[in-house]
Scaffold this motif. Structure first.
Motif, PDB file in Angstrom:
ATOM      1  N   GLU A  21       4.688  17.558  19.740  1.00 33.92           N
ATOM      2  CA  GLU A  21       3.243  17.567  19.975  1.00 33.92           C
ATOM      3  C   GLU A  21       2.841  16.341  20.795  1.00 33.92           C
ATOM      4  OE1 GLU A  21      -0.626  16.852  17.222  1.00 33.92           O
ATOM      5  OE2 GLU A  21       0.717  18.471  16.568  1.00 33.92           O
ATOM      6  N   ALA A  22       2.058  16.552  21.826  1.00 34.22           N
ATOM      7  CA  ALA A  22       1.607  15.453  22.682  1.00 34.22           C
ATOM      8  C   ALA A  22       0.673  14.524  21.922  1.00 34.22           C
ATOM      9  CB  ALA A  22       0.915  16.006  23.921  1.00 34.22           C
ATOM     10  N   ALA A  23       0.498  13.332  22.452  1.00 31.69           N
ATOM     11  CA  ALA A  23      -0.258  12.304  21.760  1.00 31.69           C
ATOM     12  C   ALA A  23      -1.760  12.564  21.752  1.00 31.69           C
ATOM     13  CB  ALA A  23       0.020  10.943  22.387  1.00 31.69           C
ATOM     14  N   THR A  24      -2.259  13.339  22.717  1.00 29.16           N
ATOM     15  CA  THR A  24      -3.695  13.600  22.787  1.00 29.16           C
ATOM     16  C   THR A  24      -3.965  15.098  22.891  1.00 29.16           C
ATOM     17  OG1 THR A  24      -3.839  13.542  25.202  1.00 29.16           O
ATOM     18  CG2 THR A  24      -4.000  11.432  24.035  1.00 29.16           C
ATOM     19  N   VAL A  25      -5.184  15.466  22.579  1.00 29.03           N
ATOM     20  CA  VAL A  25      -5.594  16.871  22.695  1.00 29.03           C
ATOM     21  C   VAL A  25      -5.433  17.359  24.129  1.00 29.03           C
ATOM     22  CG1 VAL A  25      -7.568  18.440  22.556  1.00 29.03           C
ATOM     23  CG2 VAL A  25      -7.163  16.781  20.716  1.00 29.03           C
ATOM     24  N   ALA A  26      -5.868  16.552  25.085  1.00 32.88           N
ATOM     25  CA  ALA A  26      -5.806  16.950  26.491  1.00 32.88           C
ATOM     26  C   ALA A  26      -4.372  17.192  26.934  1.00 32.88           C
ATOM     27  CB  ALA A  26      -6.463  15.885  27.367  1.00 32.88           C
ATOM     28  N   ALA A  77       0.833  -1.199   0.000  1.00 30.92           N
ATOM     29  CA  ALA A  77       0.000   0.000   0.000  1.00 30.92           C
ATOM     30  C   ALA A  77       0.870   1.252   0.000  1.00 30.92           C
ATOM     31  CB  ALA A  77      -0.914  -0.003   1.218  1.00 30.92           C
ATOM     32  N   ARG A  78       0.462   2.249  -0.766  1.00 30.02           N
ATOM     33  CA  ARG A  78       1.225   3.500  -0.857  1.00 30.02           C
ATOM     34  C   ARG A  78       1.045   4.316   0.429  1.00 30.02           C
ATOM     35  NH1 ARG A  78       3.234   6.866  -5.025  1.00 30.02           N
ATOM     36  NH2 ARG A  78       2.342   5.535  -6.645  1.00 30.02           N
ATOM     37  N   PRO A  79       2.146   4.785   1.016  1.00 26.85           N
ATOM     38  CA  PRO A  79       2.032   5.592   2.239  1.00 26.85           C
ATOM     39  C   PRO A  79       1.448   6.978   1.957  1.00 26.85           C
ATOM     40  CG  PRO A  79       4.271   4.703   1.954  1.00 26.85           C
ATOM     41  CD  PRO A  79       3.545   4.521   0.656  1.00 26.85           C
ATOM     42  N   VAL A  80       0.698   7.469   2.904  1.00 25.06           N
ATOM     43  CA  VAL A  80       0.176   8.842   2.879  1.00 25.06           C
ATOM     44  C   VAL A  80       0.496   9.478   4.225  1.00 25.06           C
ATOM     45  CG1 VAL A  80      -1.873  10.306   2.703  1.00 25.06           C
ATOM     46  CG2 VAL A  80      -1.702   8.222   1.304  1.00 25.06           C
ATOM     47  N   VAL A  81       1.062  10.684   4.189  1.00 23.68           N
ATOM     48  CA  VAL A  81       1.331  11.424   5.415  1.00 23.68           C
ATOM     49  C   VAL A  81       0.411  12.636   5.469  1.00 23.68           C
ATOM     50  CG1 VAL A  81       3.030  12.772   6.712  1.00 23.68           C
ATOM     51  CG2 VAL A  81       3.733  10.673   5.556  1.00 23.68           C
ATOM     52  N   PHE A  82      -0.451  12.680   6.480  1.00 24.34           N
ATOM     53  CA  PHE A  82      -1.325  13.831   6.709  1.00 24.34           C
ATOM     54  C   PHE A  82      -0.624  14.804   7.648  1.00 24.34           C
ATOM     55  CE2 PHE A  82      -4.510  10.514   5.675  1.00 24.34           C
ATOM     56  CZ  PHE A  82      -5.176  11.180   4.653  1.00 24.34           C
ATOM     57  N   ILE A  83      -0.622  16.079   7.263  1.00 27.99           N
ATOM     58  CA  ILE A  83       0.076  17.115   8.027  1.00 27.99           C
ATOM     59  C   ILE A  83      -0.932  18.190   8.413  1.00 27.99           C
ATOM     60  CG2 ILE A  83       2.030  18.697   8.074  1.00 27.99           C
ATOM     61  CD1 ILE A  83       3.175  17.209   5.642  1.00 27.99           C
ATOM     62  N   HIS A  84      -1.156  18.355   9.688  1.00 29.66           N
ATOM     63  CA  HIS A  84      -2.128  19.361  10.119  1.00 29.66           C
ATOM     64  C   HIS A  84      -1.478  20.735  10.230  1.00 29.66           C
ATOM     65  CE1 HIS A  84      -0.739  19.878  14.304  1.00 29.66           C
ATOM     66  NE2 HIS A  84      -0.474  18.578  14.292  1.00 29.66           N
ATOM     67  N   GLY A  85      -2.309  21.739  10.353  1.00 33.44           N
ATOM     68  CA  GLY A  85      -1.818  23.103  10.526  1.00 33.44           C
ATOM     69  C   GLY A  85      -1.895  23.539  11.972  1.00 33.44           C
ATOM     70  N   LEU A  86      -1.803  24.839  12.171  1.00 29.09           N
ATOM     71  CA  LEU A  86      -1.845  25.372  13.522  1.00 29.09           C
ATOM     72  C   LEU A  86      -3.238  25.208  14.127  1.00 29.09           C
ATOM     73  CD1 LEU A  86       0.178  28.698  13.076  1.00 29.09           C
ATOM     74  CD2 LEU A  86       1.024  26.385  13.583  1.00 29.09           C
ATOM     75  N   TRP A  87      -3.236  24.980  15.441  1.00 23.26           N
ATOM     76  CA  TRP A  87      -4.445  24.969  16.269  1.00 23.26           C
ATOM     77  C   TRP A  87      -5.317  23.722  16.138  1.00 23.26           C
ATOM     78  CZ3 TRP A  87      -4.269  30.374  14.168  1.00 23.26           C
ATOM     79  CH2 TRP A  87      -3.524  31.198  15.027  1.00 23.26           C
ATOM     80  N   LEU A  88      -4.905  22.759  15.341  1.00 28.72           N
ATOM     81  CA  LEU A  88      -5.597  21.478  15.295  1.00 28.72           C
ATOM     82  C   LEU A  88      -4.627  20.373  15.687  1.00 28.72           C
ATOM     83  CD1 LEU A  88      -7.706  21.669  12.007  1.00 28.72           C
ATOM     84  CD2 LEU A  88      -8.467  22.090  14.357  1.00 28.72           C
ATOM     85  N   HIS A  89      -5.134  19.353  16.357  1.00 28.51           N
ATOM     86  CA  HIS A  89      -4.303  18.222  16.754  1.00 28.51           C
ATOM     87  C   HIS A  89      -4.262  17.185  15.633  1.00 28.51           C
ATOM     88  CE1 HIS A  89      -3.096  14.620  19.091  1.00 28.51           C
ATOM     89  NE2 HIS A  89      -2.407  15.505  19.795  1.00 28.51           N
ATOM     90  N   ALA A  90      -3.186  16.416  15.613  1.00 20.09           N
ATOM     91  CA  ALA A  90      -3.013  15.414  14.559  1.00 20.09           C
ATOM     92  C   ALA A  90      -4.156  14.412  14.501  1.00 20.09           C
ATOM     93  CB  ALA A  90      -1.686  14.675  14.762  1.00 20.09           C
TER      94      ALA A  90
END
Length: 266
Positions: free
Chosen positions: A43-48, A5-18
């Motif tokens: 970046e921490a693993a969770t929003v909290a 399977a082809r890898p996909v990397v999603f990259i978020h912007g400011l103010w949103l968590h991964a």
């Protein structure tokens, strides 16, 4: 032997968590890809956890984030697809311009060096960070009303507030300062090699109601690629704001991206 399977990397912007990419991850897995959504450096693993320790990401800039994601891609392979939103879109463009990744999608991408329009809505959206020069080396959080203006302006107040509670985290202000000053700095971190050839195909996506990265800014970004012979395409989503990757209509955007990737043979 089955094709990998082809890898996909999603990259978020400011103010949103991964983790805000989770619905996309599930959609892309179902389509046969191998997606991941790593957070920004520190970046921490969770929003909290991210909300509890904002200083962990303070002073992270564009170059540090780009190097971080370049390392992620190096571990996945050169056939990796990059999909970014907002500053994540800028990072996807920057990496593709460095020959990293087989193709990229930049959704409402933050302005790169050379983009001149600076609409009032964009200035207002960035004001929570840019309004105080001392924020340059700090992590900054949005309030619910600020999020509603910058991200959720095309949504009901109830949906915007729910997204704010679910996904927002403190983010470094430094990338905003770097992008704002890009056209006055010779070696700006927000510079992208828009003339690189060969490179993988690039899709720029804009929401026409976006306040944070107004449609005119994304159109101006497209013009920066006018001297490139590589595939560079543009798609608009009418009436959509900066929340288009996480709100109730995210699936329409994800499906359009999947359709485009298939058309590119990716």
């Amino acid at each position: 032997m089955a094709e990998q399977a082809r890898p996909v990397v999603f990259i978020h912007g400011l103010w949103l968590h991964a983790t805000s990419w989770q619905p996309w991850i599930e959609r892309f897995q179902a389509a046969g890809y191998a997606p991941v959504a790593p957070g920004w450096p520190n970046e921490a693993a969770t929003v909290a956890e991210a909300r509890a320790n904002p200083e962990a990401v303070a002073n992270i800039g564009i170059d540090e984030a780009a190097a971080h994601y370049a390392e992620v891609v190096s571990g996945l392979g050169e056939d990796t697809i990059l999909i970014g939103h907002s500053f994540g879109g800028l990072l996807a463009e920057k990496l593709l311009g460095e020959g990293i990744g087989a193709g990229a999608v930049a959704i409402d991408p933050a302005q790169i060096k050379g983009v001149l329009p600076l609409p009032l809505a964009q200035l207002r959206s960035g004001f929570p960070a840019l309004g105080n020069p001392a924020n340059l080396h700090r992590a900054v959080s949005l309030t619910a009303p600020q999020f509603r203006y910058g991200f959720g302006n095309a949504l009901t107040e109830e949906e915007s507030d729910a997204l704010f509670e679910s996904w927002t985290i403190p983010s470094p202000a430094r990338p905003l300062f770097q992008a704002a000053a890009a056209n006055f700095v010779m070696h700006s971190a927000a510079a992208v090699d828009t003339k690189r050839e060969p490179r993988g195909p690039l899709l720029l996506i804009s929401g026409t109601a976006d306040h944070t990265v107004p449609d005119v800014v994304t159109k101006s970004t497209l013009k920066q690629y006018r001297d490139s012979m590589a595939v560079t395409e543009f798609k608009q989503f009418e009436g959509r704001g900066h929340s288009l990757t996480i709100d109730h209509g995210w699936g329409d955007v994800a499906d359009a991206v999947l359709e485009w990737l298939a058309a590119q043979g990716l």
